[in-house]
Design a protein around this motif. Structure first.
Motif, PDB file in Angstrom:
ATOM      1  N   ILE A   1     -33.366  29.018  42.934  1.00 16.11           N
ATOM      2  CA  ILE A   1     -32.424  27.922  42.667  1.00 16.11           C
ATOM      3  C   ILE A   1     -32.100  27.141  43.944  1.00 16.11           C
ATOM      4  O   ILE A   1     -31.607  26.025  43.880  1.00 16.11           O
ATOM      5  CB  ILE A   1     -31.128  28.390  41.959  1.00 16.11           C
ATOM      6  CG1 ILE A   1     -30.381  29.438  42.777  1.00 16.11           C
ATOM      7  CG2 ILE A   1     -31.420  28.911  40.562  1.00 16.11           C
ATOM      8  CD1 ILE A   1     -29.053  29.853  42.147  1.00 16.11           C
ATOM      9  N   TYR A   2     -32.387  27.729  45.104  1.00 18.27           N
ATOM     10  CA  TYR A   2     -32.148  27.028  46.373  1.00 18.27           C
ATOM     11  C   TYR A   2     -33.385  26.261  46.851  1.00 18.27           C
ATOM     12  O   TYR A   2     -33.370  25.643  47.902  1.00 18.27           O
ATOM     13  CB  TYR A   2     -31.696  28.023  47.456  1.00 18.27           C
ATOM     14  CG  TYR A   2     -30.213  28.334  47.375  1.00 18.27           C
ATOM     15  CD1 TYR A   2     -29.688  29.013  46.279  1.00 18.27           C
ATOM     16  CD2 TYR A   2     -29.332  27.939  48.376  1.00 18.27           C
ATOM     17  CE1 TYR A   2     -28.341  29.296  46.190  1.00 18.27           C
ATOM     18  CE2 TYR A   2     -27.972  28.217  48.295  1.00 18.27           C
ATOM     19  CZ  TYR A   2     -27.479  28.900  47.198  1.00 18.27           C
ATOM     20  OH  TYR A   2     -26.147  29.166  47.115  1.00 18.27           O
TER      21      TYR A   2
ATOM     22  N   GLY B   1     -30.918  34.188  42.799  1.00 15.75           N
ATOM     23  CA  GLY B   1     -31.171  33.171  41.783  1.00 15.75           C
ATOM     24  C   GLY B   1     -30.941  33.696  40.377  1.00 15.75           C
ATOM     25  O   GLY B   1     -31.454  33.149  39.421  1.00 15.75           O
TER      26      GLY B   1
ATOM     27  N   TRP C   1     -27.444  22.985  44.376  1.00 13.18           N
ATOM     28  CA  TRP C   1     -28.450  23.638  43.547  1.00 13.18           C
ATOM     29  C   TRP C   1     -28.070  23.434  42.101  1.00 13.18           C
ATOM     30  O   TRP C   1     -26.881  23.351  41.820  1.00 13.18           O
ATOM     31  CB  TRP C   1     -28.614  25.128  43.897  1.00 13.18           C
ATOM     32  CG  TRP C   1     -27.504  26.070  43.515  1.00 13.18           C
ATOM     33  CD1 TRP C   1     -26.551  26.602  44.337  1.00 13.18           C
ATOM     34  CD2 TRP C   1     -27.225  26.626  42.216  1.00 13.18           C
ATOM     35  NE1 TRP C   1     -25.716  27.419  43.637  1.00 13.18           N
ATOM     36  CE2 TRP C   1     -26.097  27.460  42.339  1.00 13.18           C
ATOM     37  CE3 TRP C   1     -27.825  26.499  40.942  1.00 13.18           C
ATOM     38  CZ2 TRP C   1     -25.532  28.166  41.260  1.00 13.18           C
ATOM     39  CZ3 TRP C   1     -27.256  27.192  39.877  1.00 13.18           C
ATOM     40  CH2 TRP C   1     -26.130  28.013  40.046  1.00 13.18           C
ATOM     41  N   PRO C   2     -29.009  23.352  41.182  1.00  8.01           N
ATOM     42  CA  PRO C   2     -30.452  23.258  41.433  1.00  8.01           C
ATOM     43  C   PRO C   2     -30.895  21.815  41.686  1.00  8.01           C
ATOM     44  O   PRO C   2     -30.276  20.891  41.158  1.00  8.01           O
ATOM     45  CB  PRO C   2     -31.036  23.747  40.096  1.00  8.01           C
ATOM     46  CG  PRO C   2     -30.018  23.317  39.071  1.00  8.01           C
ATOM     47  CD  PRO C   2     -28.680  23.394  39.755  1.00  8.01           C
TER      48      PRO C   2
ATOM     49  N   SER D   1     -39.365  21.632  45.549  1.00  6.34           N
ATOM     50  CA  SER D   1     -38.543  22.042  44.403  1.00  6.34           C
ATOM     51  C   SER D   1     -39.192  23.221  43.693  1.00  6.34           C
ATOM     52  O   SER D   1     -40.382  23.500  43.886  1.00  6.34           O
ATOM     53  CB  SER D   1     -38.358  20.889  43.406  1.00  6.34           C
ATOM     54  OG  SER D   1     -39.233  21.026  42.308  1.00  6.34           O
TER      55      SER D   1
END
Lengths: 809, 289, 195
Positions: free
Chosen positions: A528-529, A254, A561-562, A512
């Motif tokens: 970010i995933y 990330g 992503w994101p 999230s």
């Protein structure tokens, strides 16, 4: 990509420089054709070769390899002097109005703070002027001579059309025509998409090539727009994903900062790496670093990561300085590396200066190749005629070769360059005893863990405590791994505004990264995933291709992503009041109480326009950077430097300053500087490239590709061929200061000699793809020729501009 | 350098929905006769062709029903929701025409009054909610009459040309009925795209490939076909729900017609059934019992 | 499993022998006799993604064999996924040849070692390969692990074994790789993505 493949169809101008998508990304390039067909969009190509993309372009201009900054700097100058910029956007959404430290300047090609011995800059003065309120000082009139806008104007005033022609060899009229096309997209409702690939990155100034385009797109107001953005076409099917997961030393998954020796504890690390708020009221999203970082440690070390031990801060190794493929091979060459793994990577073929790489590998004690195919690298020790002249008896490296499965033989996800994560399903078993990479890694890890448990050894705690709760420990499943990196709640996650409200129940998958916490109550292997495998299941497997907006967003296909956002910085697609710059291509708009439209807002959903929260939320100032502060190693504004092997005697922009000939901040190792060739011995510029029939050094193993493009060729222009008495089909020998290769001469009209600074410069095009292992005709490795020097920021080697000589073989 | 404008191929998106054509029943009749050929079930297929002929005649005579998409319709439900009675008003006039065509072919069916009683069975079949096959020729003819009316309705709708969100793709977005199978197109533009075909109104709607249309399990399906026969017809079988529905591939036979080809390939159903899969797609002309 | 409300039924020979369908002209005996002359062919359609460039085109892979019965399957055909919003069923010259890559003569099938100074490969078992590699790793790590730098700061790193990671590997492989390498203390890591 800031945008995505299908979005290219929304552009008014497709500007291709530093890439050749018609050849290298044919199915993605389809969307450029759609834009031409349906929107009457224009396609403009700038490239040293009249390539396949150029052949369907509306306009083509040639350029000398390695002179892109001069060209793009010229474009910036054109836009500023002809007032072809999107004023409202530039004023509000960029740092144009920000005042820059008085100490910053450029003198004869060198910025303030240069240390010649270290080949690096002290960047202290590459900074903003700070006001007493603790925020950056601005001048909204853009008139202050120290504002970024004025400095930009002054910096690029030297990049006149005449200078561009002189440095790039591009005819002035052709350059101006390109500028006119680009300038048209300064209108708020016109957009240009920039498509680039390795033609920009594989230079000693690669990152600054792209910075130029970032400046241009900000000036034109094209960032965040449908049909706009800066779009790196990129390489492998999962090159984006592997970059996102940080399979390299300088980041953690990330793009998280990695601890260095200067940060002995978690607090110091977070204090130093968390970006500071630079303008009032901005999101400064990077302030959440602690939540992302702690959740990563919790994902990896579980209960062993406690508040008391800084969430196992010491378990994470601290960065040992440079650690990129060039530095690793240089260390290996110096005998400082004993063991080496090549997982699906063929460095003997794909890293610069094959001789040095081969010599380095010969110094290893052990090497492990994990690959589906018999690669050239795996046989670096084996004689293959003149293509690989070695004596096995002299090479003491123990080499293991482990067979792995290919894409069709595994289940899991790939992330395309448009950041869309898509799930794949296994079709067949791998051949013979081939195993999945994950099974091989688990096999090694579990053995090490057992050996450390039994025999002890150096600092085994991070190994023993690493979370490994896979149903079959020796075979972690892709589903388990995706669920793990998505992250889950370890305790109930509550609403910070109302602690009685539970947002995520303990044990549930997180929806999230907004749910991540820095108190150890959440895990997440790659922030970010987060959301890719929520409580709703595997979102990357979603396959609803509906596109109600007609923009090609397909928000229910896979997961981007994101947070499934398809166009980054999309808040910038609307004006300050939240009204789209172009209503026909609405990405986002203010609905009166929240942001809505055809994408996931890149903005706090309830941030009303009058709160002036700016669109570039990842920066501390909320705006895009025309002036990049200290983030780039060779300067806040891109400046033209010659490639390390240049056909010229001096940098035409700084003819009297030898320090400014080539990138002053690029790292050059001992011995490599000496290995650079000079124009008097190697008079021709060479550039390597790819063919549509092949993929890197991979498809040479596949019969049908070998039939289509069976052997190494070398492309030269008619004029050079005539000068050298070479005719098409002749076998030719290409030499650089590092070695030679042979190939069949292809004589074309596609490469023309250019007039550069009064000198005629010929370019030689050399496809990569070949080697001594495979179904293609055994041959040389092109990277025998290339120089061992990289971009000053990314260390991506300079494959696209070096010097060679050519003769009939 | 500047170049003359070029004509370039386009990959325009294929639409989510396709309306039935105006000669649907004639095409079915023709296809049934072709398939009948020397097949063991020739008599049966030829009789059904006569029924389709009568459907076409009735369809042509029916004219536009004048029913349109409500303004701002978002395809969240079937278009017909709440309007069934209005749409179906014409069927009692059509039934006797079809019945007499069948009588002429030697198939006895009940009169209109008795046929009314068959409505629930036909409705259940089309909704896919009950043991999904009809049992008597009367029911089949009644279903045929409904097909005429509903196809006329679907034909008159303005379906969107782009990709719309279809909330429930398992059932027809126009009339809510279950699909009888899927056609996979050949050729430029939408080659390879799969459309499910409604068993009642013949509306076709896009559904992604390599996904079981019965349980939505994604990723992997089995194709079962008959070796060296009926190359255009495959049963798409799912290991999760153990169900199957048939796919009709245009690239193997350009004139493949789902309803007709389904009936001509019952052998495939028998063989697939023996492998333990159950059929999840109704065909009103497939009588059991 | 997300079952919709569809009901299933079986078409069997008994059903086709029923009286109603016969009333419509169906002759069960002839039809069923025909069924017995037919043989069922089975293929599997699997959704995947082309591993070459980063367009990441969707592909449909057709293979023979019955996965549910664990029989050996072989890929017979690969085509573009018509539903993928990016490639819409198209494939480039590379993608169209994917089957030849999967079935390349140069696929590795078993672990091998080339001993120091040797001039040929030797086939070995997975156990031997992994045991030997793990021993090398441990020996190198134990000998060269740096717990503290010269200023006494805890650094816990192992720089003398390097790892180059594929960018053709899937995310899950990438994740497990980075997790494991960092836990071992490795810092000489890089990826194909850089070049």
């Amino acid at each position: 990509m800031t945008n995505h493949w299908v979005d290219i169809k929304n552009a008014d101008l497709i500007f291709v420089m530093g890439g050749n998508p018609a050849e290298a990304h044919p199915c993605g390039f389809k969307w450029a054709i759609e834009a031409k067909k349906n929107r009457k969009a224009k396609l403009v190509v700038v490239d040293p070769r009249f390539n396949r993309t150029a052949s369907v372009a509306d306009f083509y201009a040639p350029v000398r390899p390695g002179s892109d900054i001069a060209f793009l700097g010229g474009v910036i100058n054109y836009l500023l002097t002809n007032d072809k910029i999107h004023h409202e956007y530039v004023k509000a959404y960029t740092n144009a109005s920000f005042l820059i430290n008085e100490g910053f300047s450029l003198e004869d090609g060198i910025f303030t703070g240069y240390n010649e011995e270290k080949r690096s800059y002290d960047k202290a003065n590459w900074s903003y002027q700070m006001g007493e309120d603790g925020f950056v000082k601005v001048d909204q009139t853009l008139q202050d001579p120290r504002c970024a806008f004025q400095l930009l104007k002054t910096h690029y005033s030297r990049y006149t059309p005449e200078m561009v022609a002189k440095v790039c060899g591009t005819p002035k009229e052709a350059f101006l025509k390109v500028c006119e096309y680009i300038a048209e997209t300064a209108a708020p409702d016109r957009t240009m998409t920039s498509l680039y690939a390795l033609g920009w990155t594989e230079h000693s100034v690669g990152s600054q090539n792209i910075r130029c385009m970032a400046i241009i797109q900000l000036l034109l107001g094209n960032m965040g727009m449908a049909g706009g953005g800066i779009n790196a076409l990129r390489g492998h099917a999962n090159v984006q994903g592997i970059t996102d997961f940080a399979l390299y030393a300088q980041n953690l998954p990330g793009y998280l900062a990695v601890p260095s020796d200067a940060e002995p504890d978690l607090k110091t690390f977070l204090d130093k790496k968390t970006p500071k708020l630079l303008r009032p009221g901005q999101m400064n999203f990077g302030q959440n670093l602690s939540k992302w970082y702690v959740s990563l440690h919790k994902a990896w070390w579980g209960d062993a990561a406690t508040k008391e031990n800084g969430f196992a801060y010491d378990f994470m190794p601290k960065l040992a300085g440079a650690s990129d493929v060039l530095s690793i091979f240089d260390q290996m060459y110096q005998g400082k590396i004993n063991g080496f793994f090549c997982q699906g990577f063929n460095p003997l073929a794909s890293v610069a200066n094959k001789k040095k790489v081969g010599d380095a590998l010969a110094k290893l004690k052990y090497m492990v190749v994990i690959d589906p195919l018999a690669t050239d690298t795996s046989e670096f020790w084996k004689p293959h005629g003149e293509f690989n002249e070695v004596n096995p008896a002299e090479i003491q490296t123990e080499v293991f070769r482990l067979p792995t499965t290919l894409f069709a033989e595994t289940t899991g996800s790939f992330t395309n360059s448009g950041r869309v994560i898509q799930w794949r399903w296994k079709a067949v078993e791998g051949p013979g005893d081939a195993k999945d990479d994950t099974e091989i890694l688990a096999g090694l890890f579990l053995r090490l863990k057992e050996m450390y448990a039994k025999d002890g050894g150096a600092y085994a705690e991070p190994i023993q405590k690493l979370t490994w709760a896979y149903r079959i420990p020796g075979k972690p499943s892709p589903e388990e791994l995706m669920m793990e990196y998505n992250g889950k709640a370890l305790a109930d996650v509550t609403d910070p505004k109302d602690p009685t409200k539970v947002l995520v129940k303990a044990g549930d998958q997180l929806p999230s990264f907004a749910m991540l916490r820095d108190d150890g109550s959440t895990t997440c292997g790659n922030w970010i995933y987060c959301g890719v495998w929520s409580q709703a299941g595997n979102n990357s497997a979603r396959r609803d291709n509906s596109d109600p907006s007609g923009l090609g967003q397909t928000l229910n296909w896979g997961f981007a992503w994101p947070v499934n956002r398809r166009i980054l910085y999309n808040r910038a697609s609307a004006d300050l009041a939240g009204k789209p710059w172009d209503a026909k291509r609405t990405v986002l708009k203010w609905l009166g109480d929240k942001w809505g439209g055809n994408d996931i807002p890149d903005m706090r959903p309830d941030a009303a326009p009058e709160q002036n929260v700016m669109p570039f939320i990842m920066t501390g100032e909320g705006v895009g950077r025309l002036f990049s502060l200290g983030l780039m190693n060779e300067g806040p504004f891109p400046e033209h430097y010659e490639p390390f092997e240049t056909p010229l005697d001096a940098n035409p922009m700084h003819p009297n300053n030898p320090k400014a000939l080539s990138n002053p901040a690029a790292r050059v190792y001992k011995g490599d500087m000496e290995a650079f060739g000079k124009a008097k011995d190697f008079p021709y510029v060479a550039t390597t490239y790819r063919l549509t029939e092949h993929f890197h050094y991979w498809t040479k193993q596949s019969r049908i590709n070998a039939i289509m493009q069976p052997e190494q060729f070398v492309e030269i222009g008619e004029e050079l061929a005539k000068e050298k008495g070479i005719v098409a089909g002749d076998k030719v020998k290409i030499r650089s200061n590092r070695g030679f290769i042979k190939g069949v001469a292809v004589v074309t009209k596609r490469i023309k000699a250019l007039d550069v600074d009064g000198k005629k410069v010929h370019t030689v095009g050399i496809p990569i793809h070949y080697g001594f292992k495979g179904a293609t005709k055994p041959g040389f490795i092109t990277n025998t020729l290339t120089p061992f020097v990289g971009d000053a920021n990314t260390q991506t080697p300079e494959y696209k501009a070096f010097l060679v000589n050519i003769e009939k073989a | 350098m500047q170049f003359p404008p070029q004509s370039l191929p386009s990959a325009d998106d294929y639409p989510s929905l396709l309306r039935p054509g105006t000669s649907l029943f004639a095409r079915r009749a023709s296809r049934l006769r072709t398939l009948a050929g020397s097949a063991p079930a020739a008599d049966w297929l030829n009789r059904l062709a006569l029924l389709c002929d009568a459907q076409q005649t009735a369809f042509d005579a029916l004219g536009d029903l004048g029913l349109r998409l409500p303004a701002g319709f978002a395809w969240q439900q079937a278009v017909s929701a709440g309007r069934e009675a209005e749409i179906e008003a014409a069927w009692p006039a059509i039934y006797p025409q079809l019945a007499s065509a069948m009588a002429a072919a030697g198939v006895a069916v009940a009169d209109l009054g008795s046929a009314q009683a068959s409505l629930p069975a036909v409705r259940a079949l089309l909704a896919g909610e009950a043991e999904a096959a009809l049992q008597s020729p009367t029911e089949a003819v009644l279903a045929a009459a409904l097909q005429v009316v509903w196809t006329r309705f679907a034909q008159g709708l303005d379906v969107p040309t782009g990709k719309v969100l279809l909330a429930e793709r398992g059932h027809c977005p126009c009339c809510g009925s279950a699909p009888l199978g899927s056609i996979v197109f050949a050729g430029q533009g939408r080659g390879g795209a799969r459309y499910q075909e409604c068993s009642l109104c013949a509306t076709r709607w896009n559904a992604v490939r390599a996904r079981c249309t019965l349980c939505d399990d994604p990723g992997v399906v089995a194709y079962l076909g008959i070796e060296d026969a009926f190359p255009a017809v495959r049963a798409e079988a799912c290991e999760h729900c153990k169900g199957y529905s048939k796919l009709y591939f245009q690239d193997k036979d350009l004139v493949v017609e789902p309803l007709a080809d389904d009936l001509a390939t019952l052998a495939l159903d028998v063989l697939v059934g023996e492998q333990g899969y159950a059929r999840g797609a109704p065909n009103p002309f497939l009588l059991t019992g | 499993m997300n079952m919709n409300r569809r009901q299933f039924f079986k078409v069997c020979s008994a059903g086709l022998g029923g009286s109603s369908i016969a009333l419509m002209g169906f002759s069960p005996n002839a039809a069923l006799a025909e069924v017995r002359t037919f043989k069922l062919a089975r293929a599997t359609e699997t959704r995947n993604i082309c591993p070459y460039c980063s367009v990441s085109c969707g592909v449909l892979i057709y293979s023979t064999g019955d996965k549910s019965k664990n029989s050996q399957s072989e890929i017979i055909h690969i085509e573009g996924d018509p539903d993928n919003p990016v490639n819409r069923g198209t494939l480039c010259p590379k993608g169209a040849g994917l089957r030849d890559m999967i079935q390349s003569q140069n696929r590795l099938k078993w672990p091998e070692v080339r001993e120091a100074g040797a001039s040929e490969w030797k086939k070995i078992s997975w156990n031997e390969a992994l045991d030997r590699i793990a021993k090398h790793m441990k020996a190198d790590r134990d000998a060269n692990f740096v717990a503290q730098n010269k200023d006494g700061v805890t650094v816990n790193r192992w720089t003398t074994t390097g790892f180059l990671a594929s960018s053709a590997a899937q995310n899950e492989t990438g994740y497990l790789t980075v997790k494991m390498l960092r836990a071992l203390g490795m810092t000489s890591i890089d990826t194909q993505a850089r070049i």
